[in-house]
Design an enzyme around this catalytic site. Structure first.
Site, PDB file in Angstrom:
ATOM      1  N   GLU A  84       0.802  -1.219   0.000  1.00  0.00           N
ATOM      2  CA  GLU A  84       0.000   0.000   0.000  1.00  0.00           C
ATOM      3  C   GLU A  84       0.841   1.278   0.000  1.00  0.00           C
ATOM      4  O   GLU A  84       0.477   2.254  -0.649  1.00  0.00           O
ATOM      5  CB  GLU A  84      -0.945   0.008   1.220  1.00  0.00           C
ATOM      6  CG  GLU A  84      -2.024  -1.066   1.182  1.00  0.00           C
ATOM      7  CD  GLU A  84      -3.020  -0.873   0.051  1.00  0.00           C
ATOM      8  OE1 GLU A  84      -3.252   0.287  -0.353  1.00  0.00           O
ATOM      9  OE2 GLU A  84      -3.548  -1.884  -0.445  1.00  0.00           O
ATOM     10  N   SER A 144     -42.952 -38.504  32.132  1.00  0.00           N
ATOM     11  CA  SER A 144     -42.447 -39.184  33.326  1.00  0.00           C
ATOM     12  C   SER A 144     -41.214 -38.530  33.924  1.00  0.00           C
ATOM     13  O   SER A 144     -40.847 -38.837  35.061  1.00  0.00           O
ATOM     14  CB  SER A 144     -42.139 -40.649  32.999  1.00  0.00           C
ATOM     15  OG  SER A 144     -43.327 -41.330  32.671  1.00  0.00           O
TER      16      SER A 144
END
Length: 759
Positions: free
Chosen positions: A76, A449
């Protein structure tokens, strides 16, 4: 060229006089505060979720490794620390290239990119370019080079909602920035120019080409040696994708936390960089996720094949076919390890399918069995596996591929620390992307149950002992007793075994035993008693059907309820968040987990919890959950199975002293899971699979015996009940009229049967 440069300088000089005073105030950049997302972590600092428009992890320049800075500078702005912010020769060179319509050489320095990205629009005009240059001067005057580079490294957009290189490292490689290699840094450094075009996941070839170029630039600039460059070019990159096995699947947890934090901070939740730390253990969370999905997929293999998800026409031209397949599979993305593919060829002996990445997969033998009905020539068109069909496939444990289908059934899993209420694992459904409804906290279902232990607990305070004998014989009740229709309950197997102890009755999940116990205790008292465990009393009407779990609970409530047995009688409050900090790690909320259950409310006596633990141990030793102790090979396992009427809900709730966990399986719109599907067969294996991981480093240990108990034979009984050996009877002789079996009215044996619940 010189004349052009002089002209440019003249324009810039005039612009400085006219425009400089109108430039935006950049003083706030001295204390750079970008929008930072909400980030949610496990107790062991694994990232679970991130919420905000921008994924960003603010990283000071001193914490950014040199390899990442060098890669960025190489591609860059290699002269960043030498120039004054603007590369005039570069600008002139770029202008000449653009006039000649050749590829631009690029001239934007890092400072210019910061000016553009933070303050200016992306329009390409001469006016904007001049403002960009002026703003660059201002930045260079007010900020140091390191401050400018820090802003750039944190601000730049790098694709996949990632802003800044720290976030990109996690997004693409699943690691922190400090762990990045030269090859990975070069790949990330290629993203700022065009995040979409050089995305290593969606465009691997272009990304690879740019990565190699950046490595060469790093070598040319002296940041790495020739040998390092050679090694970096050869290094294979392990990219992180949505189906990555390294991904911690805690989407339901993250969403729950997001809602809690939003209720406190509002819209600031997504911008001020809050870091939320939770009680979740990453290893246990992943074990829960895998166990629940595996259990649901095992169930799915037993279902009738419903057919492909869609059919598409495949062009004869290879390129056009590739585009059509890509578009179709984009609409039918992978669901974790349940992947999508398009059929190219199909016969009863072989199916050839192609994935979105172009990989062709051959499915034969065992892999075809789940879809055998769809491979038959007699299969209806909508269910037939043929060319152009979009199907689902999974990898089999021993290799090869298998045809499957996305499940319609749902599930829930939650595990908490009984002593503190800390939630250690939570999976609210098969897949968050498919169904965001959190079944752990939002699904009100009948527990069947698995609710019986709370009725048994009430009975212990009414003089029952594990040795109390109760008659497992037929019962019939008219509408006045049940609060609804006449009721003739049955046991799961349709048989009656006569007198048996409480211990055996719970282990075998005998419905007649539970009903007689509730009859004796009294439904109203039992309703109040179950409220002690955290259940909503109004969701458990005071009728005898409560003995079989006819009320409504959530999996989270069940985990809380079973924790009372596990911790010796205290009700704890389930919680997720331990602390909240800002992006500078300043503590905003600190909520440490309680160290002792005594900090919570005692709701049942310690001796009651101990006896219930003994009874639930029998369930996992010789009863409906005997597979638990046999598989885990440890005795300190306690729990209860549950299957509701017509097998609409399958449960297992259980615990070890240090961990309570609950599993639920069922359809969102209740319907039968199947005649042979039970809590013991469907939910228990999921619980066991989780516990194999969660209990791996925990030694076997049983709770200490509290005061007020006497051991008679193999049973523990309350001291005051030990005089007669702790043995009483219920519903055995004719003298016990309160629990005497009622005869069926003549001629109504069939039309007055209401078999509400099974084991």
């Amino acid at each position: 060229m010189v004349a052009g440069l002089l002209a440019l300088l003249l324009v810039v000089g005039v612009a400085m006089v006219v425009a400089y005073p109108n430039l935006p105030d950049i003083s706030d950049l001295a204390d750079y505060k970008p929008k930072l997302p909400l980030r949610i972590y496990t107790a062991d600092n694994q990232l679970m979720g991130e919420f905000g428009e921008e994924r960003r992890h603010l990283t000071p320049i001193k914490d950014i490794p040199d390899v990442m800075k060098n890669a960025v500078l190489s591609i860059e702005d290699n002269r960043f620390y030498q120039h004054g912010g603007v590369d005039y020769l570069g600008i002139l060179r770029a202008g000449i290239a653009n006039i000649g319509r050749v590829k631009s050489q690029g001239a934007s320095t890092i400072t210019m990119q910061v000016a553009r990205n933070v303050y200016l629009s992306s329009e390409k005009t001469y006016t904007r370019k001049i403002y960009e240059i002026l703003l660059t001067y201002k930045l260079e005057h007010m900020l140091s080079k390191d401050q400018i580079l820090e802003i750039y490294m944190n601000q730049i957009f790098l694709g996949n909602r990632a802003y800044g290189f720290a976030s990109a490292a996690e997004t693409y490689f699943g690691k922190s920035l400090r762990e990045i290699t030269i090859a990975e840094a070069a790949m990330l450094a290629g993203l700022p120019k065009a995040p979409s075009a050089y995305n290593p996941i969606s465009n691997p070839k272009r990304a690879r080409s740019r990565q190699l170029y950046i490595i060469e630039r790093m070598e040319e600039n002296g940041y790495i040696t020739a040998e390092q460059a050679k090694t970096a070019k050869a290094e294979p990159l392990a990219l992180r994708t949505s189906g990555d096995k390294r991904t911690l699947h805690a989407e339901y947890v993250a969403e729950t936390v997001r809602q809690m934090v939003f209720a406190q901070y509002g819209q600031d939740t997504y911008t001020r960089g809050l870091n939320v730390y939770t009680t979740i253990q990453s290893t246990e969370q992943m074990a829960a996720y895998k166990a629940l999905r595996q259990g649901i997929m095992d169930f799915e293999r037993r279902q009738i094949y419903r057919g492909p998800e869609k059919f598409i026409d495949l062009p004869s031209d290879p390129k056009k076919m590739e585009d059509v397949i890509d578009e179709a599979l984009e609409e039918h993305p992978d669901n974790g390890d349940v992947m999508s593919a398009v059929v190219l060829e199909a016969s009863p002996r072989k199916v050839l399918a192609v994935r979105q990445n172009g990989e062709q997969i051959s499915i034969t033998a065992e892999g075809l069995k789940p879809a055998q009905s769809g491979l038959s020539e007699k299969a209806p068109p909508a269910k037939q596996v043929r060319k152009g069909a979009i199907i689902r496939i999974v990898q089999m444990p021993k290799g090869g591929w298998e045809i499957t289908q996305l499940p319609e059934v749902e599930g829930a899993f939650v595990a908490i620390t009984p002593r503190t209420g800390a939630i250690r694992a939570l999976v609210g459904g098969f897949d968050f992307a498919k169904n965001k409804f959190n079944h752990v906290t939002q699904a009100w279902r009948q527990p069947g149950s698995s609710f019986k232990p709370f009725i048994y607990s009430a009975a212990l305070e009414k003089g029952f002992t594990p040795a109390t004998v109760v008659n497992d014989a037929p019962l019939f009740f008219d509408a006045g007793v049940t609060g609804g229709q006449p009721w003739e309950p049955k046991n799961y197997d349709g048989t009656f075994d006569g007198p048996m102890t409480l211990r055996k009755g719970l282990a075998k999940s005998k419905n007649m035993v539970s009903i007689r116990i509730l009859q004796s205790v009294g439904p109203r008292h039992a309703q109040e008693w179950v409220g002690r465990f955290g259940f909503d009393e109004d969701k458990h009407p005071a009728y005898l059907t409560m003995a079989l779990g006819a009320g409504s609970v959530t999996p989270m409530q069940m985990a809380t309820g079973y924790s009372v047995f596990a911790n010796g009688g205290y009700r704890v409050q389930p919680h997720l968040i331990t602390r909240i900090a800002d992006y500078k790690d300043r503590i905003l909320v600190d909520s440490p987990t309680a160290a002792h259950p005594e900090d919570s409310q005692r709701v049942i006596p310690a001796r009651n919890a101990y006896v219930m633990t003994s009874l639930l141990q029998e369930v996992t030793r010789s009863g409906t959950a005997a597979r638990a102790q046999a598989t885990l090979r440890r005795s300190d396992i306690y729990g209860k199975t549950g299957t509701t009427n017509d097998s609409m809900d399958a449960w297992f709730a259980g615990y070890q002293q240090n961990l309570a966990a609950v599993v639920w399986i069922g359809y969102d719109t209740p319907r039968k899971l199947g005649d042979r599907e039970t809590g013991g067969g469907l939910s228990l294996p999921i619980w066991i699979s989780f516990m194999e991981t969660a209990l791996r480093s925990i030694p076997v240990g049983e709770p200490p015996v509290p005061e007020g108990l006497v051991q008679i034979g193999n049973d523990w009984v309350f001291e005051e009940l030990a005089k007669n050996g702790g043995i009483t009877t219920l519903g055995v002789g004719a003298e016990n009229t309160a629990a005497k079996p009622a005869a069926l009215p003549p001629g109504e044996e069939k039309n007055r049967i209401l078999d509400l619940f099974r084991n």
